[in-house]
Design a protein around this motif. Structure first.
Motif, PDB file in Angstrom:
ATOM      1  N   ARG A   1      68.546 -50.088 -47.885  1.00 19.33           N
ATOM      2  CA  ARG A   1      68.640 -51.538 -47.686  1.00 19.33           C
ATOM      3  C   ARG A   1      69.587 -51.811 -46.527  1.00 19.33           C
ATOM      4  O   ARG A   1      70.693 -51.268 -46.466  1.00 19.33           O
ATOM      5  CB  ARG A   1      69.166 -52.207 -48.946  1.00 19.33           C
TER       6      ARG A   1
ATOM      7  N   TRP B   1      64.477 -53.292 -45.327  1.00 21.82           N
ATOM      8  CA  TRP B   1      64.506 -51.896 -45.786  1.00 21.82           C
ATOM      9  C   TRP B   1      64.157 -50.960 -44.640  1.00 21.82           C
ATOM     10  O   TRP B   1      63.182 -51.176 -43.930  1.00 21.82           O
ATOM     11  CB  TRP B   1      63.492 -51.675 -46.909  1.00 21.82           C
TER      12      TRP B   1
ATOM     13  N   ASP C   1      75.376 -50.397 -49.285  1.00 21.55           N
ATOM     14  CA  ASP C   1      74.104 -51.017 -49.642  1.00 21.55           C
ATOM     15  C   ASP C   1      73.258 -50.106 -50.520  1.00 21.55           C
ATOM     16  O   ASP C   1      73.460 -48.892 -50.577  1.00 21.55           O
ATOM     17  CB  ASP C   1      73.311 -51.399 -48.377  1.00 21.55           C
TER      18      ASP C   1
ATOM     19  N   PHE D   1      64.979 -57.090 -57.101  1.00 21.71           N
ATOM     20  CA  PHE D   1      64.126 -57.044 -55.915  1.00 21.71           C
ATOM     21  C   PHE D   1      62.726 -57.580 -56.191  1.00 21.71           C
ATOM     22  O   PHE D   1      61.817 -57.410 -55.382  1.00 21.71           O
ATOM     23  CB  PHE D   1      64.047 -55.609 -55.377  1.00 21.71           C
TER      24      PHE D   1
END
Length: 192
Positions: free
Chosen positions: A10, A15, A43, A154
């Motif tokens: 991330r 991404w 992250d 997500f």
């Protein structure tokens, strides 16, 4: 056995997806280190693993936190070296490491059945001895195992993830659907 593995890191822009090799992975710590190398600061990093459309796994690393793992079929994954790394850890975490008791119970039931059916041919009894335990090969549970909520923030709910791991689901397609939910489906397809 053919594997596909990808690291999804991330970043501020989304991404960053890259295919990765698992040749040097022998433990969960090795896999976790591989994921952390791709991290930008603290992250989230995900590792997708799939083996010949038999099973898939998602490993999530958030900074220095312990990894979160989901495996679509523990019994199938336990038959492979990379899958066994994950399933062994999950079984230990869940306190389900005592499958020896289940194996003993199944063996005892098999012995009782054989005693009742002594009149059957020796070949049939030998075949029964070769069967896998009820929990799957090596006593691993059949079906999904692990943290089915590891992707909820997500956009992939636990129910959605479990459905992708359900009977008849294709693990390769499942990883594609997960990547779509994350917003990186096309990028994942590009590295496949």
């Amino acid at each position: 056995m053919a594997y596909f593995a990808a690291v999804l890191a991330r970043t501020g822009a989304g991404w960053d997806v890259s295919e990765t090799e698992l040749d040097d992975v022998e433990t969960l710590a090795d896999l976790t280190d591989l994921a952390r190398e791709a991290a930008e600061d603290e992250d989230t990093v995900l590792v997708f693993i799939e083996q010949e459309d038999a099973w898939f796994a998602v490993l999530r690393i958030d900074g220095e936190d312990d990894p979160r793992i989901f495996v679509s079929d523990a019994a199938a994954a336990a038959r492979s070296s990379y899958g066994a790394v994950l399933t062994d850890e999950l079984i230990e975490q869940d306190g389900e490491a005592d499958f020896d008791d289940l194996d003993g119970l199944v063996a005892g039931l098999d012995a009782d059945d054989e005693a009742e059916d002594e009149d059957e041919a020796d070949g049939a009894a030998a075949a029964a001895d070769d069967e896998e335990p009820a929990g799957g090969r090596g006593g691993n549970p059949v079906g999904p195992i692990g943290d089915s909520e590891l992707l909820t923030e997500f956009g992939m709910t636990a129910a959605d993830l479990l459905e992708l791991a359900g009977e008849g689901a294709a693990p390769g397609d499942a990883l594609g659907e997960i990547a779509e939910a994350l917003g990186c489906g096309e990028v994942l397809e590009a590295v496949r």
